[in-house]
Structure formats: C-alpha cells, structure tokens
Design a protein around this motif. Structure first.
Motif, PDB file in Angstrom:
ATOM      1  N   ILE A 116       7.015   9.962   7.466  1.00 22.62           N
ATOM      2  CA  ILE A 116       5.707  10.629   7.434  1.00 22.62           C
ATOM      3  C   ILE A 116       5.648  11.608   6.275  1.00 22.62           C
ATOM      4  O   ILE A 116       4.646  11.691   5.553  1.00 22.62           O
ATOM      5  N   GLN A 181       3.933  -6.151   4.059  1.00 22.86           N
ATOM      6  CA  GLN A 181       3.018  -6.738   3.087  1.00 22.86           C
ATOM      7  C   GLN A 181       1.579  -6.500   3.525  1.00 22.86           C
ATOM      8  O   GLN A 181       0.726  -6.126   2.721  1.00 22.86           O
ATOM      9  N   PHE A 184       0.704  -2.811   3.101  1.00 22.49           N
ATOM     10  CA  PHE A 184       0.588  -2.466   1.703  1.00 22.49           C
ATOM     11  C   PHE A 184      -0.736  -2.951   1.126  1.00 22.49           C
ATOM     12  O   PHE A 184      -1.389  -2.248   0.363  1.00 22.49           O
ATOM     13  N   ASP A 185      -1.144  -4.165   1.506  1.00 27.96           N
ATOM     14  CA  ASP A 185      -2.403  -4.691   0.992  1.00 27.96           C
ATOM     15  C   ASP A 185      -3.599  -3.929   1.516  1.00 27.96           C
ATOM     16  O   ASP A 185      -4.640  -3.909   0.877  1.00 27.96           O
ATOM     17  N   ASN A 186      -3.459  -3.334   2.679  1.00 24.27           N
ATOM     18  CA  ASN A 186      -4.625  -2.672   3.266  1.00 24.27           C
ATOM     19  C   ASN A 186      -4.631  -1.165   3.101  1.00 24.27           C
ATOM     20  O   ASN A 186      -5.676  -0.553   3.131  1.00 24.27           O
ATOM     21  N   PHE A 187      -3.474  -0.556   3.002  1.00 26.84           N
ATOM     22  CA  PHE A 187      -3.430   0.898   2.990  1.00 26.84           C
ATOM     23  C   PHE A 187      -2.719   1.485   1.785  1.00 26.84           C
ATOM     24  O   PHE A 187      -2.582   2.691   1.692  1.00 26.84           O
ATOM     25  N   GLY A 188      -2.236   0.656   0.865  1.00 33.52           N
ATOM     26  CA  GLY A 188      -1.482   1.245  -0.233  1.00 33.52           C
ATOM     27  C   GLY A 188      -0.163   1.789   0.268  1.00 33.52           C
ATOM     28  O   GLY A 188       0.124   1.763   1.466  1.00 33.52           O
ATOM     29  N   ARG A 190       1.091   4.880   0.337  1.00 36.10           N
ATOM     30  CA  ARG A 190       1.100   6.126   1.113  1.00 36.10           C
ATOM     31  C   ARG A 190       0.702   5.879   2.566  1.00 36.10           C
ATOM     32  O   ARG A 190       1.354   6.350   3.502  1.00 36.10           O
ATOM     33  N   GLY A 191      -0.387   5.148   2.749  1.00 39.74           N
ATOM     34  CA  GLY A 191      -0.820   4.868   4.107  1.00 39.74           C
ATOM     35  C   GLY A 191       0.231   4.077   4.863  1.00 39.74           C
ATOM     36  O   GLY A 191       0.466   4.304   6.041  1.00 39.74           O
ATOM     37  N   SER A 192       0.875   3.132   4.153  1.00 44.07           N
ATOM     38  CA  SER A 192       1.898   2.327   4.804  1.00 44.07           C
ATOM     39  C   SER A 192       3.043   3.193   5.282  1.00 44.07           C
ATOM     40  O   SER A 192       3.553   3.005   6.385  1.00 44.07           O
ATOM     41  N   LEU A 194       2.951   6.249   6.127  1.00 46.85           N
ATOM     42  CA  LEU A 194       2.518   7.026   7.279  1.00 46.85           C
ATOM     43  C   LEU A 194       2.607   6.191   8.546  1.00 46.85           C
ATOM     44  O   LEU A 194       3.163   6.613   9.572  1.00 46.85           O
ATOM     45  N   ILE A 195       2.093   4.981   8.468  1.00 45.74           N
ATOM     46  CA  ILE A 195       2.105   4.115   9.650  1.00 45.74           C
ATOM     47  C   ILE A 195       3.521   3.685  10.002  1.00 45.74           C
ATOM     48  O   ILE A 195       3.897   3.610  11.170  1.00 45.74           O
TER      49      ILE A 195
ATOM     50  N   ILE B 183      -4.994   0.413  -4.118  1.00 48.08           N
ATOM     51  CA  ILE B 183      -5.509   1.225  -3.013  1.00 48.08           C
ATOM     52  C   ILE B 183      -4.970   2.642  -3.143  1.00 48.08           C
ATOM     53  O   ILE B 183      -3.757   2.849  -3.210  1.00 48.08           O
ATOM     54  N   TYR B 185      -6.026   7.088  -2.342  1.00 49.36           N
ATOM     55  CA  TYR B 185      -6.675   7.988  -1.407  1.00 49.36           C
ATOM     56  C   TYR B 185      -7.386   9.108  -2.134  1.00 49.36           C
ATOM     57  O   TYR B 185      -7.046   9.452  -3.266  1.00 49.36           O
ATOM     58  N   LEU B 270      -9.644   5.188  -0.447  1.00 49.35           N
ATOM     59  CA  LEU B 270      -9.818   5.348   0.996  1.00 49.35           C
ATOM     60  C   LEU B 270      -9.729   6.812   1.372  1.00 49.35           C
ATOM     61  O   LEU B 270      -9.126   7.618   0.667  1.00 49.35           O
ATOM     62  N   PRO B 275      -5.686   5.354   7.453  1.00 54.19           N
ATOM     63  CA  PRO B 275      -4.415   5.069   8.099  1.00 54.19           C
ATOM     64  C   PRO B 275      -4.141   5.970   9.292  1.00 54.19           C
ATOM     65  O   PRO B 275      -3.251   5.685  10.099  1.00 54.19           O
TER      66      PRO B 275
END
Lengths: 515, 317
Positions: A116, A181, A184-188, A190-192, A194-195, B183, B185, B270, B275
């Motif tokens: 995180i 994969q 990464f395709d949906n959130f880049g 950083r978002g990945s 985090l999840i 992508i 932020y 985004l 997320p």
C-alpha cells in the motif's frame, strides 16, 4: 475415544480434521510467498520508464533490475532467494518463540502495508524499500511458519499435505500473472499496487486459520498402522528445543539464548548435515535453467510469446506434479525410503538438464519444459518433507532456519555462474551441462549418504531396543519421555526400514502405559 | 559466534548481489538482438545486416542535396528472404531505412524445394526492375534509396510450375511505444517514452486539441510539460500535475531523412477513488473473514470445554 489414563494428554498430529483447513491456509500463504515477487515482473518495465532510470543507474538495487534483465525467469529465481533466504533464520526464531499464527498474521500485515505504501512512492529508492524490503520481509515471514505448521498437523499424511501446500506456488503464480495483467491494464501500476496490498492482507486470513495445536509431548496409542509408530513416538514434541534446555532464564549468555531459539546442536545431527550438504550442492544448479529458459528459447529463434509459453507449460506441469509427488511419497512403499525418492528426483532433474542441449527445435523444448516442470515440482514438493523426516517436527523450525542461512550463498551463486558460462562460451549448452552435472552429483551424494544414514539408524535402533528390554516394567511415563527426547537428538527419521521391530517396541510401550 | 556469522553471511550476500548485478550487465539478451528477432515476420526469412549501417545517422543527416559523389559514402545493408517453394501467402519482410543508403535485396530459393529453374521478376508496384543472379538459386536487386519516393514494397516473383513470391517493405523505421492506454492518476505525472532503433534527426511531441495536433514545445509551461532526451534514440514526454483535462491522445514523431514516423499514446487520468473501491471491498472481506475465524474458534473451544465437563461427570458416575 481416548482411554481414561490419557485424559490429561493431547493426542498427536490429527492428520485430518482442522488440519485440512490449515492446509488451505498454508496453500494460500506459501503461494503468495513464492509467487508474488515473480508476479511483479509485469510492472517493472513501466516503473523503470516512469522513474526514468536506466538499468546501469540502479544496478545496485537488485531485485527490480535483475528481474528486468532476465525477465520472468529471474523473478522466478528471486522468488525463492529473496523472501526465504533473507529472513529464514529470523522467521525460525520467531516461530520458536511465538508460534506460527502470530508470525504469519504479522507477516501478512507487513506485506499489505508495504504494497500500500509502495502505491504512493515517489522515487525508485522508496519503491525498493517498500516492495523489496517491507513486502519481501512480510512474505518471508509467511513461508516458514506455514511449512512448520503442516508438520505439526500432519504426520501419516504429511507428504500429501506438503505436496498440496507447495502446489500453492504454481497455482498462485498463474492466478497472479493474469490478475496482475488485468489490474495493470485497468488501474496502472499505482492502483494495482494498492489493490495488491489489500489482496496480500489475505495472508492474515490464512494465518488466522493456523490454530495453535497445543500438543505437549505425548506417547500415543494411535491406531497402529504399518508406518506411523516410530515417527509418532519420537516426534510429537511441540516446543522441543525449548523444553530440552534448562528452564531458568537468568545467568544465560547471548549464545545460549540464541541457541534456545535456533537449535545449533543440529549441526551435530548426521541426517541434517547430509541434507544440508546435498541441498547446498543442488541449489547451485537448481534455478539457473529456469532463469535462462526463455532467453535460450529466444536465442534458438523462437519468438517471445512461444518462449513465455514454455514457462507456462513448466508452471502447469509443476502445479500437478507437486500433489502427485506428495501422494506417491505418502504411499507405503515410498515413505520409509523417502530420502531415496528425493535423491532420485534431484538426479532426474539433472538428467533433464543434461539432455536439454539435444533439444533444439520448439517441440524438443516443449518436451524439455514438461519434464523439467515435473522434476522441479517433485523436488519442491519434497524439499521440506525430507527435512522434516530427518530431524522431526520438533526441531524442524530451527533446522529450516539454519538450512536457509547455508543455502543463501549457493542459491545466489547459481544463475550468475550460469550467466558467466553463457557469456564466456557464447553458448547455452555449457550452462545446462553444468547444472545437470551438479544436480546429478547432488542426487548421487544424497542417495549414497542416506543409504549410510539408514543403516546407522537401523544399528542405533537395534542398540536402543536391547537397552530398553531391561527396565521396561519399572519405567514411568516421564522417564520414557526423557529417553525419547535424548534419543531424538541422535536420530531423526521416523520411519526406518525396521517396521516390524518398531511394532514390537510399540506394543511394549502400550503395555507400560495402560498399567 | 552467531552474530558475526550472520554478519559475514550478510556481507557475502551483499557482495554476491553486487556481483550478480554487474555480471548481468553482460546478459545474453541484448535489446538489439531481441528487436532484431522481433523483426522476423516469417519463419523462413533470414536477415544479414552489415555492421556499418547503424552509424549512418548523424553522418548523413546533414546533407539535403545529394551530389552524386556522395553516394559512395552510403552504407550498404543486405536483406534476404528464403523461399521454400511452397505456394501460399507471400513472405514479407520489413526493412527499415532511416537515411539514404544502398540496399541489396535477395530472394533465395531453398535447394530442396520443388521449383526448378523458375522465371524471376522483381517489381516495385507494377514497374519491373532489373536484377542480377549471384548464385544459381538467388536473385538480387541493388537499390540506392535517396528519396522518400523510393521507399515502398519491392517484390520478387518466382514462376515455374507454381508461383511463389516474397515482398520487402522498405520504410521509415518504426517507433516503439505503448499500444495500451497509459493510466495515471490526478496529481501524479504521466510518462510517455518513444524509442526507435535508429537515431532520428528530431523528435516532436503533439497533443490533440479537438481534431488538431498542437506541438508541445518550449512555449508551453515548463512546469507542465517536460521533454527529456534520454539518448539519441529514446525520447520521453512527462506531463506533470495531471488533471482530468489532460487525458486524450498524444503523438510522438521521429523525423528521419526519408520521412517521419509517428506513434500514438492514449492517456487516461483516473481519480483516486477508482482503485479505492476494490481496495476497501477486499479489506472488508479480510476483516470479516478473520473475525469469523476467531469467533468460530472461541465458540468451538467453549463447546469443547462443555463436552469435556460432561465426560468427566459421566466417568465419575
């Protein structure tokens, strides 16, 4: 139903019941520990671009740059070297002190927090600290307690349990590869991250399942089977090393304190030493072929996707090989001689590598990958099982910690030596020959030494049996316990070939208990 | 003693780590090699490149007029396609031509093929070109590419009982970029990197304003856009302090002597909430599971204790 005389004593490893739930937890935990660093390889290129660093600039930051150089293969090699071997001994000490459950839950929390915070990093150094150190440390804390607790919950079915739990690694790898994969395709990236941090918190769930099994030392009248008695007698100690040492805390120097948590007397244990030397030798050639499989495939003219497909084949065969090996290792014919099976698996692995240079077409490489996956799975499934078999569940905690310290050097040496060979000769075949030779040597060494070990154990068992035949009616339970503990420092394997003699001694013990 | 033992091992570990990283600098998977491999579109084609041509960039870049004498200083590159004699779709090969050069294209017939003594024609479009035959089974054309009109598709056609053909596509080098959307932020920065194998004369970045391409150059604020030149063949655009308005399509253009190549990037911005929703869902799931497990354990322990008390009572009776 426990007999009245045993009401105060807990039974030995349940070999079922809650153990299967623990197995699920161990599956998840081991899977994350092994597969997660590998799965991160997808993000590395993007992160490198993002922070604008070239490989040479951050060359000292090992994990990320090594992975990008060699690609998925290196991450695979790092999978074992990074988490397990940085903190192996620490993990063992913590488990000895606190038990498996707190360690795994803390590890899970640490991983989650690490990922995180990695999502908010602004420099590659911070990223390395968060992902490399914090998450890596957390994952390492997951691995060993999971293996240890399997040893506490299973005995008769332990090889199956080990095989199933270790199958978590390839399954998680396939899952994480696809999941990463998608994320990464949906959130880049950083978002990945985090999840993924949240997903790693599921290790805490796995840890919560590791209900401590509070078995005190027990002499068990478990249903007499062909296999279990000797094992059951010698190895059902929960806090073995701690109990063996004197209870007073004061007046101990630092060395003794550490020895209390990490049992260095294992270095006098014959079986342990054999395992250690054999494995140290084996790891010199274990991981290099995986690291270089994809580059070798590309070198022979195969395109990127087909080369990656080879690794997928490896993972899929591996996934099925591990439980299968567990089942085979658990059978009546193999279990008493499990060390031989292990040496065979290693030698088989080596033979695959030696034959690889003969496979130059794509079909040949597919065949090689399948056999390699099979051999790799066989060795991995039995890696911890054989150590448990040699030293027993009680001292396994310390044993695995010590083994990781010793192995860390050769594990890290393997692929670089392979790389040097490739660069020096410009040809991959010398690397395969080197790996194959090393592993065949290791397999042969283990085979011979274990044959010797089994014979020595048989001799010692005979000696002990003659000693016991005298004071058997006078002995109380406690004395018997102490005798077993003392003897267990010398010999480990639960299942020597002397099954019939073991049964005879067990019946004698039954006689003394029910008095 | 244990502490120094650990210390020694850690020290060795670090040393080996450094060793690893320095050794892996000489990795067999050189980027140049892998991009060459990726250029092979057909299994049967073989590329022979002479070493000289890659350095043609800076030297030739300055000349706009091409006096005849200069042609001798052009670099020569040779490309070959191996035909198996099996008729089907024509084998193709992409030949990147970054700057004026002499190019040799060869069609070679496999000795084991069924085609014997074919009639060979080389064509560009509908125009036939003369060729030479260096060996009984190979036919070569030698081209001097000095203008962009000379780029295009050159094909060799072998005809006897069957007809097989191969096509060489001479074109400006392609740019490697990201096909998938980038992508990022809000508040973060976006990085778009353009890479080619050869050194272009100039790099330009464009952003789309409606349907127009607007060049991003020094005029636009420096704290918003930064163009960095990592090397002659790698160029990067950084867009800082992102907001939703920054999303859209960006182009990077590499100008070569014989034309320019473009690459498209799609930027998506985004908000942090995107997320965060799955994150919160998973954390909640973890919390619920852990609580359930612990509660179940407490419950079953209590039940177990109650059962044991019963057992003791029945035993005493």
């Amino acid at each position: 139903m426990p007999a009245p005389a045993e009401a105060g004593r807990a039974p030995g490893p349940p070999d079922g019941g809650w153990g299967w739930v623990v197995l699920v937890g161990a599956f998840v935990s081991i899977g994350f520990a092994y597969a997660f660093p590998k799965g991160l390889a997808i993000f590395f290129k993007e992160i490198q671009d993002f922070f604008g660093t070239s490989y040479s600039e951050i060359a000292w930051v090992s994990s990320i740059s090594l992975a990008t150089t060699y690609g998925a293969g290196c991450a695979q090699y790092l999978e074992v070297s990074d988490p397990q071997f940085r903190v192996g001994p620490i993990s063992s000490i913590l488990v000895n002190r606190y038990g498996s459950r707190p360690v795994v839950m803390f590890g899970g929390l640490l991983c989650g927090v690490g990922m995180i915070s990695a999502a908010f990093c602004t420099s590659i150094l911070q990223l390395y600290i968060c992902v490399g150190f914090i998450t890596g440390f957390g994952l390492a804390l997951n691995l060993q307690p999971s293996v240890i607790i399997i040893g506490k919950y299973f005995l008769k079915r332990r090889p199956i349990a080990n095989g199933l739990a270790m199958a978590g690694s390839p399954v998680m790898l396939c899952t994480l590869a696809l999941l990463n994969q998608f994320l990464f395709d949906n959130f880049g990236w950083r978002g990945s991250f985090l999840i993924l941090g949240a997903i790693l918190l599921n290790c805490c769930v796995a840890g919560a399942l590791f209900r401590p099994i509070g078995a005190r030392t027990a002499l068990v009248t478990a249903p007499v089977t062909e296999e279990g008695e000797d094992a059951v007698k010698r190895n059902i100690t929960e806090d073995g090393p701690v109990e063996n040492k004197p209870e007073e805390e004061g007046g101990k120097d630092c060395f003794e304190k550490i020895n209390q948590y990490l049992d260095f007397s294992l270095f006098k244990h014959r079986g342990f030493l054999i395992y250690l030397i054999g494995n140290v030798l084996m790891f010199l050639g274990f991981f290099a072929p995986i690291v270089f499989l994809a580059p070798y495939a590309k070198h022979t003219g195969i395109d990127d996707y087909s080369a990656a497909f080879l690794l997928s084949i490896l993972a899929i065969v591996d996934m099925f090989a591990r439980p299968l090996t567990g089942i085979i290792a658990n059978s009546r014919w193999v279990r008493p001689r499990i060390q031989y099976f292990f040496s065979f698996a290693i030698a088989f692995n080596g033979a695959c590598h030696l034959l690889c240079p003969l496979a130059s077409s794509y079909t040949g490489l597919i065949v090689y990958s399948s056999f390699f996956g099979l051999a790799f799975g066989m060795v991995c499934a039995m890696l911890f099982e054989t150590l448990m078999d040699l030293v027993g569940a009680a001292r396994f905690t310390s044993a695995v910690g010590l083994v990781t310290i010793a192995e860390c050097c050769t594990i890290l040496l393997g692929p670089p030596i392979g790389g040097i060979l490739i660069d020096a000769f410009g040809d991959y075949k010398y690397m395969f020959i080197k790996c194959g030779t090393v592993m065949v040597l290791a397999g042969t060494f283990l085979f011979i030494m274990n044959y010797y070990n089994y014979r020595m154990l048989a001799k010692e068992e005979k000696e002990r049996k003659t000693k016991e035949e005298d004071p058997k009616s006078v002995r109380t339970e406690n004395e018997g316990k102490k005798n077993w503990n003392k003897d267990s420092t010398q010999d480990g394997p639960e299942l020597e070939p002397l099954r019939e003699k073991g049964e005879g001694v067990q019946k004698e013990m039954n006689g003394t208990i029910e008095v | 003693m244990p502490a120094t033992f650990y210390g020694r091992c850690l020290g060795r570990l670090l040393l080996l780590l450094l060793l690893c990283t320095s050794v892996s600098g000489g990795s067999p998977t050189d980027p140049a090699m892998t991009t060459q491999d990726s250029n092979q579109t057909e299994v049967n084609s073989v590329t022979k490149m002479q070493a000289g041509h890659e350095s043609s960039g800076p030297g030739v870049a300055t000349e706009k007029l091409k006096p005849a004498g200069k042609e001798n200083s052009y670099n020569v590159s040779a490309h070959e396609i191996l035909l198996s004699g099996v008729s089907g779709a024509p084998l193709e090969k992409n030949v990147p031509v970054p700057s004026p050069a002499k190019v040799e294209l060869t069609c070679k017939l496999d000795e084991n093929s069924n085609l014997k003594n074919p009639q060979v024609t080389w064509k560009k479009g509908n125009e036939t070109i003369s060729h030479t035959s260096k060996t009984p089974n190979s036919w070569t054309v030698q081209l001097t590419i000095s203008e962009s009109s000379q780029l295009g598709s050159y094909s060799c056609i072998l005809k006897s009982e069957k007809e097989v053909s191969a096509v060489f596509h001479l074109q400006v080098p392609k740019i490697e970029g990201k096909e998938k959307p980038v992508i990022t932020y809000e508040g973060d920065r976006a990085v778009m990197v353009c890479k080619t194998e050869y050194n272009p004369k100039a790099w330009t970045w464009y952003m789309t304003n409606g349907t127009e391409l607007v060049a991003i150059d020094k005029i636009l604020p420096i704290d918003k856009f930064q163009i960095k030149r990592q090397s002659a063949s790698v160029n990067r655009l950084e867009v800082l302090k992102l907001s939703k308005e920054d999303r859209g399509v960006y182009w990077c253009e590499a100008a070569f002597d014989l034309g320019s190549a473009k690459m498209r990037f799609e930027l998506r911005v985004l908000s942090i909430m995107a997320p965060l929703k799955p994150f919160v869902a998973i954390v909640a799931e973890v919390a619920i599971l852990v609580t359930t497990i612990f509660l179940y354990e407490v419950y079953s322990k209590r039940k177990g204790k109650g059962g044991e008390k019963e057992l003791d009572q029945t035993e005493r009776l």
